[in-house]
Design a protein around this motif. Sequence first.
Motif, PDB file in Angstrom:
ATOM      1  N   UNK A   1     -28.223  -2.817 -15.106  1.00 62.69           N
ATOM      2  CA  UNK A   1     -27.757  -3.875 -13.384  1.00 62.69           C
ATOM      3  C   UNK A   1     -27.604  -3.564 -12.096  1.00 62.69           C
ATOM      4  N   UNK A   2     -27.683  -3.995 -11.296  1.00 62.52           N
ATOM      5  CA  UNK A   2     -27.809  -4.037 -10.128  1.00 62.52           C
ATOM      6  C   UNK A   2     -26.623  -4.632  -9.809  1.00 62.52           C
ATOM      7  N   UNK A   3     -26.275  -4.205  -8.077  1.00 62.69           N
ATOM      8  CA  UNK A   3     -25.655  -4.613  -7.539  1.00 62.69           C
ATOM      9  C   UNK A   3     -23.755  -5.184  -8.147  1.00 62.69           C
ATOM     10  N   UNK A   4     -23.383  -3.829  -8.331  1.00 61.62           N
ATOM     11  CA  UNK A   4     -22.273  -3.616  -8.744  1.00 61.62           C
ATOM     12  C   UNK A   4     -21.993  -5.323 -10.489  1.00 61.62           C
ATOM     13  N   UNK A   5     -23.377  -4.961 -10.476  1.00 65.39           N
ATOM     14  CA  UNK A   5     -23.822  -6.091 -11.748  1.00 65.39           C
ATOM     15  C   UNK A   5     -23.912  -7.654 -12.252  1.00 65.39           C
ATOM     16  N   UNK A   6     -23.962  -7.743 -10.581  1.00 64.67           N
ATOM     17  CA  UNK A   6     -24.352  -9.368 -10.615  1.00 64.67           C
ATOM     18  C   UNK A   6     -25.939  -9.798 -10.858  1.00 64.67           C
ATOM     19  N   UNK A   7     -27.076  -8.545 -10.995  1.00 65.19           N
ATOM     20  CA  UNK A   7     -27.681  -8.634 -11.545  1.00 65.19           C
ATOM     21  C   UNK A   7     -28.582  -7.591 -12.559  1.00 65.19           C
ATOM     22  N   UNK A   8     -28.112  -8.644 -13.340  1.00 63.67           N
ATOM     23  CA  UNK A   8     -28.897  -8.074 -14.971  1.00 63.67           C
ATOM     24  C   UNK A   8     -30.104  -7.805 -15.631  1.00 63.67           C
ATOM     25  N   UNK A   9     -31.028  -7.123 -15.005  1.00 61.84           N
ATOM     26  CA  UNK A   9     -32.601  -6.760 -15.322  1.00 61.84           C
ATOM     27  C   UNK A   9     -32.841  -6.840 -16.535  1.00 61.84           C
TER      28      UNK A   9
ATOM     29  N   UNK B   1     -38.674 -11.094 -15.972  1.00 58.32           N
ATOM     30  CA  UNK B   1     -37.692 -11.472 -17.079  1.00 58.32           C
ATOM     31  C   UNK B   1     -37.282  -9.592 -17.746  1.00 58.32           C
ATOM     32  N   UNK B   2     -37.282  -8.953 -16.482  1.00 58.55           N
ATOM     33  CA  UNK B   2     -37.499  -8.091 -17.060  1.00 58.55           C
ATOM     34  C   UNK B   2     -37.993  -7.053 -18.075  1.00 58.55           C
ATOM     35  N   UNK B   3     -39.443  -7.439 -17.807  1.00 59.75           N
ATOM     36  CA  UNK B   3     -40.179  -6.446 -18.890  1.00 59.75           C
ATOM     37  C   UNK B   3     -40.535  -4.950 -18.515  1.00 59.75           C
ATOM     38  N   UNK B   4     -41.217  -4.868 -17.355  1.00 57.30           N
ATOM     39  CA  UNK B   4     -41.069  -3.718 -16.777  1.00 57.30           C
ATOM     40  C   UNK B   4     -40.299  -2.433 -16.127  1.00 57.30           C
TER      41      UNK B   4
END
Length: 247
Positions: free
Chosen positions: A15-23, A45-48
């Motif tokens: 997660x980034x930015x305190x959980x707001x972005x869930x890679x 989509x989170x592949x890399x």
Amino acid sequence: MNDNVLIKVEGLKKHYKGGTIKALDGIDMEIRQGEVVVIIGPSGSGKSTFLRSLNLLEYPTEGHIYIDGADITNPKVNLNRHRQKMGMVFQHFNLFPHMTILGNMTLAPVKLLKMPKKEAEQMAMELLERVGLGDRAAAYPGQLSGGQKQRIAIVRALCMKPEVLLFDEPTSALDPEMVGEVLDVMKELAKDGMTMVVVTHEMGFAREVGSRVVFMADGMVVEENDPQTLFANPKSPRLQDFLAKVL
């Protein structure tokens, strides 16, 4: 392929930015020895991120990654020792411009594996011959085409005698006519039983070489199957929509 699980991923989140972005939003996966796992999906989509997490180039927010049974997310584990088991081939070749091709290839085995220089050079030459670049050992990266550089990047990773090779979109920076020469090398490796995890947009490669294809979207594994089944009979609407756009 056998039942020996090389890599096991449990509940992986990034997660980034305190959980707001869930890679990555909760990924479980097992990768067995000799498997070619091809990861496809739309951009973002989170592949890399997933691929880079496998050797902790991205450190997960949550979850565990086991390599040969050792949890590499445990701070007490010797991460460098386990990283050496995984070769990584990036989109951009990451070759040292001031060193010859031979120098690029022998640097890590000599420094990290403590291999005698002569032995490292002999191994490097054999690998260069194998990918049709034996005559370029004394050249510098700037003198090579993109496809040649990427083939060098692959055999450089092989110089470390890894158990698994990770490929992060290895052909996406190449001109179309150079893609084939790189994919041919990867096909040969697959034939030789090399365990590979490949993030790619090359659906032909996924279909032909993958032992399993994983479709990711929104940081999750949406669907996975053998290539024939996945491409011929996609179950999730998300995958159907994706394949309609790319095939």
